[in-house]
Design a protein around this motif. Structure first.
Motif, PDB file in Angstrom:
ATOM      1  N   LYS A 278      -9.696   9.802  -6.246  1.00  0.00           N
ATOM      2  CA  LYS A 278      -9.135  10.487  -7.423  1.00  0.00           C
ATOM      3  C   LYS A 278      -7.611  10.475  -7.368  1.00  0.00           C
ATOM      4  N   LEU A 279      -7.073  10.594  -6.132  1.00  0.00           N
ATOM      5  CA  LEU A 279      -5.630  10.586  -5.927  1.00  0.00           C
ATOM      6  C   LEU A 279      -5.304   9.561  -4.847  1.00  0.00           C
ATOM      7  N   LEU A 280      -4.535   8.538  -5.230  1.00  0.00           N
ATOM      8  CA  LEU A 280      -4.186   7.463  -4.304  1.00  0.00           C
ATOM      9  C   LEU A 280      -2.724   7.628  -3.888  1.00  0.00           C
ATOM     10  N   ILE A 281      -2.485   7.732  -2.591  1.00  0.00           N
ATOM     11  CA  ILE A 281      -1.123   7.851  -2.056  1.00  0.00           C
ATOM     12  C   ILE A 281      -0.735   6.501  -1.468  1.00  0.00           C
ATOM     13  N   LEU A 282       0.376   5.937  -1.938  1.00  0.00           N
ATOM     14  CA  LEU A 282       0.846   4.645  -1.440  1.00  0.00           C
ATOM     15  C   LEU A 282       2.220   4.838  -0.803  1.00  0.00           C
ATOM     16  N   ASP A 283       2.304   4.603   0.512  1.00  0.00           N
ATOM     17  CA  ASP A 283       3.539   4.823   1.267  1.00  0.00           C
ATOM     18  C   ASP A 283       4.264   3.488   1.435  1.00  0.00           C
ATOM     19  N   GLU A 284       5.353   3.304   0.688  1.00  0.00           N
ATOM     20  CA  GLU A 284       6.155   2.068   0.734  1.00  0.00           C
ATOM     21  C   GLU A 284       5.272   0.829   0.597  1.00  0.00           C
ATOM     22  N   PRO A 285       4.471   0.717  -0.456  1.00  0.00           N
ATOM     23  CA  PRO A 285       3.506  -0.381  -0.537  1.00  0.00           C
ATOM     24  C   PRO A 285       4.125  -1.760  -0.729  1.00  0.00           C
ATOM     25  N   THR A 286       5.360  -1.830  -1.256  1.00  0.00           N
ATOM     26  CA  THR A 286       5.954  -3.150  -1.536  1.00  0.00           C
ATOM     27  C   THR A 286       7.041  -3.528  -0.543  1.00  0.00           C
ATOM     28  N   SER A 287       7.222  -2.734   0.522  1.00  0.00           N
ATOM     29  CA  SER A 287       8.354  -2.981   1.428  1.00  0.00           C
ATOM     30  C   SER A 287       8.275  -4.344   2.109  1.00  0.00           C
ATOM     31  N   SER A 288       7.050  -4.859   2.328  1.00  0.00           N
ATOM     32  CA  SER A 288       6.899  -6.152   3.014  1.00  0.00           C
ATOM     33  C   SER A 288       6.485  -7.274   2.066  1.00  0.00           C
ATOM     34  N   LEU A 289       6.488  -7.005   0.753  1.00  0.00           N
ATOM     35  CA  LEU A 289       5.980  -7.985  -0.205  1.00  0.00           C
ATOM     36  C   LEU A 289       7.104  -8.767  -0.876  1.00  0.00           C
ATOM     37  N   ASN A 290       6.791 -10.020  -1.252  1.00  0.00           N
ATOM     38  CA  ASN A 290       7.758 -10.764  -2.055  1.00  0.00           C
ATOM     39  C   ASN A 290       7.689 -10.274  -3.505  1.00  0.00           C
ATOM     40  N   GLU A 291       8.543 -10.835  -4.351  1.00  0.00           N
ATOM     41  CA  GLU A 291       8.670 -10.325  -5.715  1.00  0.00           C
ATOM     42  C   GLU A 291       7.364 -10.441  -6.509  1.00  0.00           C
ATOM     43  N   ASP A 292       6.684 -11.589  -6.392  1.00  0.00           N
ATOM     44  CA  ASP A 292       5.442 -11.797  -7.152  1.00  0.00           C
ATOM     45  C   ASP A 292       4.353 -10.816  -6.725  1.00  0.00           C
ATOM     46  N   ASP A 293       4.191 -10.654  -5.388  1.00  0.00           N
ATOM     47  CA  ASP A 293       3.166  -9.730  -4.886  1.00  0.00           C
ATOM     48  C   ASP A 293       3.496  -8.285  -5.260  1.00  0.00           C
ATOM     49  N   SER A 294       4.790  -7.955  -5.258  1.00  0.00           N
ATOM     50  CA  SER A 294       5.202  -6.603  -5.655  1.00  0.00           C
ATOM     51  C   SER A 294       4.841  -6.338  -7.107  1.00  0.00           C
ATOM     52  N   GLU A 295       5.148  -7.314  -7.980  1.00  0.00           N
ATOM     53  CA  GLU A 295       4.826  -7.170  -9.406  1.00  0.00           C
ATOM     54  C   GLU A 295       3.321  -7.000  -9.610  1.00  0.00           C
TER      55      GLU A 295
END
Length: 508
Positions: A164-181
């Protein structure tokens, strides 16, 4: 926007030895929104989410948690997951040797009688991935996936627990631009399905793009709550985060002449026997005394591999080519040889290869230069304390004492300890691999200011590897671009733009 709050945390206070991490914090999240939680490293963001997830159980903090209309007293992570709160941490909790579908249902397997129903497991995994990444094969092993796809597996795992509630801690810190998008697109899709998200991020551009509400923490206190209708701006968020305005995140550079070439490689190659291929091919570049040279490129371009092959060849690549350092031809056979010559390398992964998290600040700072502190067979404790205290002050490391374990520090302060470790050995050339990954805007500014001081006042030379193009452009005197293991272009500070770098990175 209605005030139907799925979560209310009231008067949350949490103490660690010598420091108050959270001080009477109130935090509210509306049902079905994307709520971004921002603040400098050490502001209390992760601590608050660990309380919410049950990592710090009821009784170890003061205050009240109301979730979905009921007061909650979580004793562990299982308790919070049972009511629909699931956390995806920066360090992903997947088992590399298992398949995607095994990881998705790990711990809550689908059973028929006493046995796992693998056919139903694979079918349900496919159904979940259909909405996240349809072309991701659930039978692939996680170890064979890129970080972006592993993040998607973590989200599928959360969905399988009826989140019901999803917590994401720095989810894009290791991702490239495409994966982040792609990841941000998925978070928006989850919102349409009624799933509430709390996103912790230092990437303010992403925060402004996706947030419905932003809560800002500073020094363990809630200092601001911004609503979508109040036009978000990065400058406004930064002002709340650091308590002052930072007009330019990249400090002004003095115009100066550079010295002679201190480092040069010619026709440098590195062959990785475990992959049966060259990870660096015919690299040619140089660095002058007092210069910051940026190395840009997409993930997998070979930037870290190049650095490791030069710094004592820690990965045991088969290397070819010529290397010249401080006027001498050399080929370091180990990192200790490189360090002795005046060469240092700050790892991109401070937690795995940069620091010993179980050790204290003092030991981590002096580790690379213990020979300087030896008195006979033993380390001079008094000298070690003096050195550690000096770097604690000069780098403004926030810690109750130099005896504090590094694992208890924020990401930005861990990074400062890493930098202190290498400054202690007084290198002539310092490679910084992703020096500001996962740290906040205030700590970034301090590290950039330090970099400028090192090259301008102490004559050090720096090679900076970074995936953040604004950082490369803001800090580099020259930029080399890598792609496919090759250096495919060189740009002066005046010539370099994001567009030119990206063209070189993708069109080699």
């Amino acid at each position: 926007m209605t005030d139907d709050f799925i979560l209310e945390m009231r008067g949350i206070t949490k103490d660690f030895p010598g420091v108050r991490a959270l001080d009477n914090v109130d935090f509210k999240v509306r049902r079905g929104e994307i709520h971004c939680l921002v603040g400098e490293n050490g502001s209390g963001k992760s601590t608050m989410m660990k309380i919410l997830s049950g990592f710090y159980p009821y009784g170890e903090y003061e205050g009240t948690i109301i979730f979905d209309g009921k007061e909650q007293r979580f004793r562990n992570i299982h308790d919070s997951e049972s009511v629909g709160i699931v956390t995806i941490y920066q360090e992903l909790a997947l088992i590399p040797e298992l398949t995607v579908y095994e990881n998705i249902f790990l711990g809550h397997e689908i059973k028929r009688g006493r046995f796992i129903d693998w056919n139903e497991t694979i079918k349900k995994a496919k159904d979940m991935l259909l909405h996240l990444k349809p072309d991701l094969d659930p039978s692939r092993k996680v170890k064979d996936l890129g970080v972006g796809h592993q993040q998607i597996v973590e989200i599928a795992k959360a969905l399988s627990k009826n989140v019901k509630l999803l917590i994401l801690d720095e989810p894009t810190s290791s991702l490239n631009e495409d994966d982040s998008e792609n990841l941000l697109r998925i978070i928006r899709e989850l919102k349409k399905k009624g799933i509430t998200s709390i996103l912790i991020s230092h990437k303010l551009k992403e925060v402004v793009e996706v947030a419905d509400t932003i809560t800002v923490l500073r020094d363990g206190k809630m200092v601001g709550r911004l609503e979508k209708r109040e036009e978000f701006t990065e400058a406004n968020i930064v002002k709340y985060m650091v308590g002052r305005e930072i007009e330019d995140i990249y400090p002004k550079r003095k115009k100066r002449e550079f010295g002679e070439k201190i480092f040069e490689v010619k026709n440098w190659k590195a062959y990785d026997t475990s992959l049966n291929r060259y990870v660096v091919k015919d690299a040619n570049f140089y660095v002058r005394r007092g210069e910051i040279v940026g190395i840009a490129g997409l993930m997998g371009a070979g930037r870290t591999e190049l650095a490791l092959s030069l710094f004592g060849n820690a990965k045991d690549y088969i290397v070819e080519g010529e290397m010249y350092f401080d006027g001498q031809r050399c080929n370091f056979r180990s990192p200790s040889e490189a360090i002795k010559a005046g060469f240092a390398y700050l790892s991109e992964d401070r937690k795995v290869t940069g620091l010993i998290l179980d050790f204290d600040v003092r030991t981590n700072i002096t580790l690379a230069g213990l020979k300087q502190l030896k008195k006979g067979l033993f380390v001079n404790d008094n000298e070690e304390i003096i050195v550690a205290e000096r770097f604690k002050e000069s780098l403004r490391i926030k810690t109750p004492s130099i005896e504090q374990k590094v694992m208890n520090l924020s990401g930005g302060n861990q990074q400062k300890v890493s930098i202190g470790k290498w400054l202690f050995v007084k290198p002539k050339l310092l490679i910084l691999d992703e020096p500001t990954r996962g740290i906040d805007v205030g700590a970034k500014y301090e590290i950039y200011t330090l970099m400028n001081r090192l090259v301008e006042e102490e004559g050090m030379s720096i090679i900076m590897i970074s995936s953040e193009l604004p950082e490369v452009l803001g800090m580099s005197d020259r930029v080399y671009v890598m792609a496919g293991g090759k250096i495919v272009g060189e740009l002066s500070r005046e010539e370099a733009t994001q567009e030119k770098i990206m063209h070189m990175a993708v069109d080699y």
